[in-house]
Structure formats: structure tokens, C-alpha cells
Write an enzyme that holds these catalytic residues in place. Structure first.
Site, PDB file in Angstrom:
ATOM      1  N   CYS A  52       4.724  -2.062  17.069  1.00 38.80           N
ATOM      2  CA  CYS A  52       5.609  -2.692  16.075  1.00 38.80           C
ATOM      3  C   CYS A  52       6.857  -1.879  15.751  1.00 38.80           C
ATOM      4  CB  CYS A  52       4.826  -2.946  14.787  1.00 38.80           C
ATOM      5  SG  CYS A  52       3.415  -4.064  14.991  1.00 38.80           S
ATOM      6  N   HIS A 103       8.743  -3.925   8.678  1.00 43.84           N
ATOM      7  CA  HIS A 103       7.988  -2.761   9.146  1.00 43.84           C
ATOM      8  C   HIS A 103       8.907  -1.561   9.386  1.00 43.84           C
ATOM      9  CE1 HIS A 103       3.979  -1.657  11.324  1.00 43.84           C
ATOM     10  NE2 HIS A 103       4.406  -0.699  10.517  1.00 43.84           N
ATOM     11  N   ASP A 303       8.026  -8.680  19.226  1.00 44.30           N
ATOM     12  CA  ASP A 303       8.184  -7.232  19.343  1.00 44.30           C
ATOM     13  C   ASP A 303       7.372  -6.668  20.510  1.00 44.30           C
ATOM     14  OD1 ASP A 303       5.761  -7.753  18.068  1.00 44.30           O
ATOM     15  OD2 ASP A 303       6.023  -6.248  16.506  1.00 44.30           O
TER      16      ASP A 303
END
Length: 482
Positions: A52, A103, A303
């Protein structure tokens, strides 16, 4: 200056082959298929550091991993970069908004977005009692706050039971409209309704699913739970002993020992994908109703992927196609420019998204960007291309790896074990046969190995001396300049 609207649709952990348009025999994605069939679809799109955080840094900075510094997964590292995509868009006339997963660190860092409605999914680092109160997910996560305001203080997005990295599945226990996938769509539609119509928009709608937990509403589970699904890619090189040893652990990277559970997990993953697809359909319909569909460029990507038990492995970070191959489609509205739908064999990576979006927006591409724009190819002009991509990921248990991938084949080197693999992707797209010792491929393997040797020769970990790959080096998750 003519500037189109930009809608960036992003999913977490969405395999590159999990679209009906990409030929998947089971998963149904009608809305994404429609966008793909009317736009540009890139069959060879990759995440060069497939987890991620490093993947998102590449997306936001346009840099390769050796230049943005994130070569593995590590929480708590500040995001300080000389340029980021949303900063460039905001500075050049766009209203910018991110809804859903970022994130980044600190968790509420906007990275140039003027507005942020955050839902990062379950992140243990930000749920720990030792984290400062203002950084805790109960404070930073907008969706969680909304859920508690509606359903009460005890409500939580993990209440259905499945853990955020596990192969456990269970349908969403609350009303479907309260699911985080629906929330991202609802918030995105609200932005489109209330945006500043004196300027173009850049909206990033960032969905956590199909990342675990596999908790789609029950109607989506019903689509797949009794279906005879295609088996994972099992290979002549699989290490099934590791699965036997660790395959009863709920989140083991070495897969699962229970065949029924494997089926249920795959059904849960596909259910999450179709749920996301249908919610994206709602968002596209809203864009059409606003009259802005033909003035908008829509990009869909992920991603990284999900191994989903291919080669008796699970989750991501590995170099194999399930983990590193991602979907990428770009749909251009008719009022932006005339384009002809096509499928591209260009080898592309997340670093190419920033220059592509800036090029569409007529914004100069900053120095230090490693990616290239896909706009010339989409417009039918000259085509940027690359011969190969270098990918990598540091990981525990001696599983750190590097890879060289081309349009037709892939070379993998496990740096700590000094183990090599080679796959002829053209004839073996599911990587079921490791040809590293096949005499007929040795010249090609040597060529790809040398590409990796040259790529790594100046790296601080000492992976290469410029002549050969060096074993027994210690991998890091973040390069020292960070």
C-alpha cells in the site's frame, strides 16, 4: 488554458486480471468493463513495489522506488516530497478532493488535496493504544466517525468479524448503505453536487475494497458462494511445505490448508470487487447527470494486486502477477478530445499516472518525475514506451525480492536466499513453470539478470557490484535519505 475534470478511481488490492474485460472467467465488473471498452486499457500495468504505502508514494510523486525511497512496507514515516500530484493540481486552478483511503503519515496529511474525507480501512498502527490521541484512527477517520454517529459508539467497520489481512469472510452485518464502499461513493457524489463550478475538479475516489476484510453485503456473496470458481494458479515450483506448516494461520502469506475456505475466500474477494464496480456505476451515473461526463477524464487503477492463493501464497509484496500486475484504464470524455478505444501493450507503472494527469491538465511536469505521460499514445500520436520495469519489495522471512518484467517475460531474484526464477509470460501468463534452468532460455535469462545487476549497482544495500548480484545483503524498508 483548457483543463478537463479528472476523476481518479482507485482500489486497494485489486488484481490486474479481475475484470471481465481482462478475460477473467468468474468475476463480473460491468461498469468498469464499459469504461474499458470505450477507453484505453493497458494490459501491462504494474506496481513496482506492491504494497500500500510504496505504491501510493509512486502514484503521488511520479517517482520510482529508488528515488522516493520506499522499498518495503513501513508505517510512521513522514511523507515529505518536493512535489506531489494534488499539490500541482491545486496550484494550477483545480479544486482538489480525496475521498477514502490515503494511507499516508501523518494520517491527516492532505498531500496537496484541498479537501479530505478520510477512510483508511483498519490500520493497526493507528489503532494502537500507544499512538498519540490525535493520530488514533477513532479521531482521524471520517467514515468511522460517521458510522458511530449513525449506529452508536460501539459501531465499528470491523464488526462483521473478518480481520484486515485474513482469508476469513463474512457478509457485512449492518445495512448495505453503511458499508465503507458505499460511503466513498456517497461522499464523492456529494462533492460533485457541491463543488466549485467556476473551476475544474480533480477528485480521487479511493476505495479500500477489495482489500481485506472480505465483507461485501450478502447479495454480492450470493453471486459467487455456490459458483464453481477457477482454481488458483498452482505450479511445478510451489513450496507446499510452507503452506502445510503455516496454512492454518488466518493471515498467512503461505495461503490456506482448507479447500472450502479457499473457495469461500475467493468468493468473498470477487464479491467485494463486484460491489465496488456497482458503486462506481452509481458515481459514473451521477457524473452523467451533472452534465460533466464528457468533460471528464476517468482513470481506474489499483495500488497492487492480491495473490489469492496463486502458488499457495496470499496477500501481496511478491513479484508474481497476482501481486504486482494491476488494472489500468483511462476513459476520455468526448468534449476533451477525440480518441479511439484501444488496448495497449505499453509497459506502464504507477509512476506514469502523475505525468499523465498533469499532461491532460496542461500543467508542466516537475523535474525529478521518473514516469512518462500516456497522453500521446491515447491521442494517437507518438507512443512512449519502455523495455522493462524493475520492481522490488523488502519483506521478512528471507522473502525480499527484486524483479525485471517485460511485456513477455519476468526474472525474479530473492536477494537474501540468492534464488532466481524465470517465467515466459507470453506462453505461461499464470507463471506455472519456472524455466530458470531451461537451456533454451539461458541467453535471455543472462540478459535480464544483467539488467538487474546494472539497475542495483549503486544501491546502498550492496545488492550489486556492477558485475554480479550479491547475496547476504540486508534489506531495508526505507532508504536512508528518508
Amino acid at each position: 488554458m483548457n483543463q478537463p475534470n479528472i476523476l481518479l478511481l482507485m482500489c486497494d488490492q485489486f488484481r490486474g486480471d479481475c475484470l471481465s474485460y481482462a478475460g477473467h472467467p468468474d468475476v463480473k465488473t460491468p461498469y468498469l468493463d464499459t469504461l474499458a471498452s470505450e477507453g484505453a486499457f493497458f494490459d501491462h500495468a504494474y506496481s513496482s513495489c506492491p504494497s500500500c504505502i510504496p505504491a501510493r508514494v509512486a502514484l503521488f510523486t511520479g517517482k520510482s522506488q529508488e528515488h522516493h525511497g520506499r522499498v518495503g512496507y513501513e508505517d510512521g514515516i513522514d511523507w515529505n516530497y518536493d512535489h506531489m500530484l494534488a499539490e500541482e493540481m491545486s496550484a494550477n486552478g483545480y479544486q482538489t478532493q480525496c475521498i477514502g483511503k490515503m494511507h499516508v503519515h501523518p494520517a491527516r496529511k492532505h498531500c496537496g488535496f484541498q479537501g479530505l474525507r478520510l477512510h483508511d480501512g483498519y490500520l493497526g498502527y493507528y489503532r494502537n493504544s500507544s499512538i498519540p490521541h490525535y493520530e488514533h484512527q477513532e479521531i482521524t477517520d471520517d467514515y468511522l466517525r460517521d458510522l458511530k454517529n449513525i449506529l452508536g459508539a460501539k459501531a465499528d467497520f470491523n464488526a462483521s468479524g473478518p480481520e484486515c489481512n485474513s482469508w476469513i469472510t463474512h457478509p457485512w452485518i449492518y445495512e448495505e448503505r453503511f458499508h465503507p464502499t458505499n460511503w466513498v461513493t456517497e461522499e464523492s457524489i456529494r462533492f460533485l453536487e457541491t463543488r466549485d463550478r467556476t473551476r475544474p475538479f480533480f477528485l480521487m475516489s479511493s476505495y479500500v475494497r477489495p482489500h481485506q476484510p472480505f465483507d461485501a453485503p450478502v447479495s454480492y456473496f450470493d453471486l459467487y458462494k455456490d459458483k464453481d470458481l477457477r482454481k488458483p494458479a498452482y505450479s511445478d515450483w510451489d513450496d507446499i511445505e510452507m503452506t502445510k506448516k503455516f496454512g492454518y494461520r488466518k493471515d498467512s502469506i503461505f495461503g490456506c490448508n482448507d479447500e472450502e475456505q479457499i473457495h469461500n475466500t475467493m468468493a468473498g474477494y470477487y464479491a467485494c470487487i463486484t460491489h465496488v464496480d456497482h458503486q462506481i456505476g452509481r458515481l459514473i451515473s451521477s457524473l452523467m447527470e451533472s452534465g460533466e461526463y464528457e468533460n471528464t477524464i476517468i482513470l481506474f487503477l489499483a495500488d497492487h494486486g492480491e495473490l489469492l492463493f496463486d502458488h499457495h501464497l496470499y496477500r501481496k509484496v511478491f513479484a508474481y502477477e497476482g501481486s504486482s500486475h494491476i488494472p489500468l484504464l483511462i476513459h476520455v470524455g468526448k468534449n476533451v478530445c477525440n480518441t479511439i478505444p484501444f488496448r495497449s501493450d505499453t509497459l506502464v507503472e504507477l509512476r506514469d499516472i502523475m505525468p499523465t494527469i498533469l499532461d491532460f491538465a496542461n500543467i508542466p511536469i516537475p523535474e525529478g518525475v521518473d514516469g512518462f505521460s500516456l497522453v500521446p499514445e491515447i491521442k494517437g500520436e507518438n507512443k512512449n514506451d519502455r523495455e522493462y520495469l524493475h520492481g522490488e519489495h523488502s519483506f521478512h522471512s528471507g522473502l525480499s525480492s527484486h524483479f525485471i518484467v517485460t511485456k513477455t517475460d519476468k526474472f525474479i531474484w530473492y536477494s537474501e536466499k540468492n534464488i532466481e526464477q524465470y517465467f515466459d509470460l507470453k506462453n505461461d501468463p499464470r507463471e506455472e513453470h519456472n524455466l530458470i534452468e531451461d537451456e533454451s532460455y539461458q541467453e535471455r535469462i543472462s540478459y535480464l539478470r544483467n539488467l538487474l545487476i546494472q539497475k542495483l549497482k549503486d544501491r546502498e544495500e550492496g545488492y550489486s557490484d556492477g558485475i554480479s548480484l550479491q547475496e547476504n545483503c540486508t534489506p531495508v524498508n526505507s532508504l536512508s535519505f528518508l
